[in-house]
Design a protein around this motif. Structure first.
Motif, PDB file in Angstrom:
ATOM      1  N   ALA A  25       0.841  -1.198   0.000  1.00 14.94           N
ATOM      2  CA  ALA A  25       0.000   0.000   0.000  1.00 14.94           C
ATOM      3  C   ALA A  25       0.881   1.254   0.000  1.00 14.94           C
ATOM      4  O   ALA A  25       0.384   2.353  -0.225  1.00 14.94           O
ATOM      5  N   GLN A  26       2.176   1.077   0.240  1.00 16.05           N
ATOM      6  CA  GLN A  26       3.140   2.182   0.225  1.00 16.05           C
ATOM      7  C   GLN A  26       3.842   2.218  -1.142  1.00 16.05           C
ATOM      8  O   GLN A  26       3.986   1.193  -1.788  1.00 16.05           O
ATOM      9  N   PRO A  27       4.313   3.382  -1.574  1.00 16.50           N
ATOM     10  CA  PRO A  27       5.034   3.474  -2.849  1.00 16.50           C
ATOM     11  C   PRO A  27       6.449   2.901  -2.720  1.00 16.50           C
ATOM     12  O   PRO A  27       6.996   2.788  -1.625  1.00 16.50           O
ATOM     13  N   SER A  28       7.045   2.572  -3.846  1.00 19.01           N
ATOM     14  CA  SER A  28       8.353   1.910  -3.858  1.00 19.01           C
ATOM     15  C   SER A  28       9.492   2.808  -3.373  1.00 19.01           C
ATOM     16  O   SER A  28      10.557   2.312  -3.047  1.00 19.01           O
ATOM     17  N   TRP A  29       9.292   4.120  -3.314  1.00 21.25           N
ATOM     18  CA  TRP A  29      10.366   5.005  -2.837  1.00 21.25           C
ATOM     19  C   TRP A  29      10.399   5.100  -1.314  1.00 21.25           C
ATOM     20  O   TRP A  29      11.281   5.737  -0.758  1.00 21.25           O
ATOM     21  N   LYS A  30       9.456   4.459  -0.631  1.00 19.61           N
ATOM     22  CA  LYS A  30       9.463   4.441   0.836  1.00 19.61           C
ATOM     23  C   LYS A  30       9.895   3.059   1.328  1.00 19.61           C
ATOM     24  O   LYS A  30       9.628   2.048   0.662  1.00 19.61           O
ATOM     25  N   LEU A  47      13.913  -0.523   1.506  1.00 15.75           N
ATOM     26  CA  LEU A  47      13.257  -0.337   0.219  1.00 15.75           C
ATOM     27  C   LEU A  47      13.076  -1.701  -0.444  1.00 15.75           C
ATOM     28  O   LEU A  47      13.902  -2.597  -0.268  1.00 15.75           O
ATOM     29  N   VAL A  48      12.008  -1.846  -1.211  1.00 11.60           N
ATOM     30  CA  VAL A  48      11.796  -3.070  -1.983  1.00 11.60           C
ATOM     31  C   VAL A  48      11.033  -2.721  -3.260  1.00 11.60           C
ATOM     32  O   VAL A  48      10.143  -1.870  -3.252  1.00 11.60           O
ATOM     33  N   ALA A  49      11.432  -3.350  -4.346  1.00 12.69           N
ATOM     34  CA  ALA A  49      10.791  -3.120  -5.642  1.00 12.69           C
ATOM     35  C   ALA A  49       9.587  -4.039  -5.812  1.00 12.69           C
ATOM     36  O   ALA A  49       9.402  -4.986  -5.062  1.00 12.69           O
ATOM     37  N   HIS A  50       8.793  -3.734  -6.809  1.00 13.00           N
ATOM     38  CA  HIS A  50       7.740  -4.651  -7.244  1.00 13.00           C
ATOM     39  C   HIS A  50       7.954  -4.884  -8.741  1.00 13.00           C
ATOM     40  O   HIS A  50       8.723  -4.177  -9.386  1.00 13.00           O
ATOM     41  N   GLY A  51       7.303  -5.886  -9.274  1.00 12.43           N
ATOM     42  CA  GLY A  51       7.464  -6.213 -10.687  1.00 12.43           C
ATOM     43  C   GLY A  51       6.947  -5.107 -11.595  1.00 12.43           C
ATOM     44  O   GLY A  51       5.942  -4.469 -11.297  1.00 12.43           O
ATOM     45  N   ARG A  52       7.629  -4.887 -12.704  1.00 15.74           N
ATOM     46  CA  ARG A  52       7.211  -3.808 -13.614  1.00 15.74           C
ATOM     47  C   ARG A  52       5.824  -4.058 -14.196  1.00 15.74           C
ATOM     48  O   ARG A  52       5.124  -3.121 -14.544  1.00 15.74           O
ATOM     49  N   GLY A  53       5.406  -5.319 -14.272  1.00 19.85           N
ATOM     50  CA  GLY A  53       4.056  -5.627 -14.744  1.00 19.85           C
ATOM     51  C   GLY A  53       2.974  -5.228 -13.758  1.00 19.85           C
ATOM     52  O   GLY A  53       1.798  -5.136 -14.114  1.00 19.85           O
ATOM     53  N   SER A  54       3.347  -4.969 -12.519  1.00 19.03           N
ATOM     54  CA  SER A  54       2.397  -4.504 -11.502  1.00 19.03           C
ATOM     55  C   SER A  54       2.244  -2.991 -11.506  1.00 19.03           C
ATOM     56  O   SER A  54       1.393  -2.453 -10.804  1.00 19.03           O
ATOM     57  N   ASP A  55       3.075  -2.308 -12.279  1.00 15.79           N
ATOM     58  CA  ASP A  55       3.092  -0.840 -12.307  1.00 15.79           C
ATOM     59  C   ASP A  55       3.437  -0.376 -13.722  1.00 15.79           C
ATOM     60  O   ASP A  55       4.500   0.186 -13.960  1.00 15.79           O
ATOM     61  N   PRO A  56       2.540  -0.617 -14.686  1.00 11.44           N
ATOM     62  CA  PRO A  56       2.859  -0.277 -16.081  1.00 11.44           C
ATOM     63  C   PRO A  56       3.185   1.195 -16.317  1.00 11.44           C
ATOM     64  O   PRO A  56       3.937   1.526 -17.225  1.00 11.44           O
ATOM     65  N   ALA A  57       2.661   2.087 -15.489  1.00  7.62           N
ATOM     66  CA  ALA A  57       2.919   3.519 -15.656  1.00  7.62           C
ATOM     67  C   ALA A  57       4.218   3.952 -14.976  1.00  7.62           C
ATOM     68  O   ALA A  57       4.616   5.105 -15.073  1.00  7.62           O
ATOM     69  N   TRP A  61       3.801   2.964  -7.580  1.00  4.20           N
ATOM     70  CA  TRP A  61       2.687   2.350  -6.845  1.00  4.20           C
ATOM     71  C   TRP A  61       2.298   1.029  -7.497  1.00  4.20           C
ATOM     72  O   TRP A  61       2.084   0.971  -8.707  1.00  4.20           O
ATOM     73  N   LEU A  62       2.196  -0.020  -6.713  1.00  4.86           N
ATOM     74  CA  LEU A  62       1.753  -1.315  -7.228  1.00  4.86           C
ATOM     75  C   LEU A  62       0.268  -1.215  -7.571  1.00  4.86           C
ATOM     76  O   LEU A  62      -0.524  -0.759  -6.750  1.00  4.86           O
TER      77      LEU A  62
END
Length: 110
Positions: A25-30, A47-57, A61-62
């Motif tokens: 629920a938090q953005p990837s920069w936090k 910090l932790v990334a999410h898959g690029r397919g979860s954030d096409p824009a 934000w996932l």
């Protein structure tokens, strides 16, 4: 939350005193990956990334989860850590999905 998840998947774990939880629920920069030490009650956040397919824009934000191979999206559920490797953004850890929602997370193909 950490204790409940450990109890749910306990028979699949090799270690149950240190649990990581990601707050998508938090953005990837936090710092949204929280390691809870269940023995001494401390929490460390990273910090932790999410898959690029979860954030096409690429907003940070996932937006969606997926368990479809090739979707490049993050899957929800519990994971077991596997080997460490050097990824695009530095030291990374491969994850083995423990739930139906993430069963395709680390497929070994021959």
């Amino acid at each position: 939350m950490a204790s409940r998840q450990v109890a749910r998947v306990r028979n699949q774990l090799w270690r149950a005193d240190l649990v990581g939880i990601v707050d998508f629920a938090q953005p990837s920069w936090k710092p949204r990956l929280h390691f809870a030490n269940l023995e001494n009650g401390t929490v460390r956040s990273f910090l932790v990334a999410h898959g690029r397919g979860s954030d096409p824009a690429h907003s940070g934000w996932l937006r969606s989860f997926s368990n479809v191979p090739g979707s490049e999206a993050t899957s929800r559920g519990a994971y077991l850590t596997a080997e460490w490797y050097k990824g695009k953004y530095g030291t990374s850890i491969r994850l083995l999905g423990l739930d139906e929602d993430n069963s395709m997370a680390l497929l070994v193909r021959s």
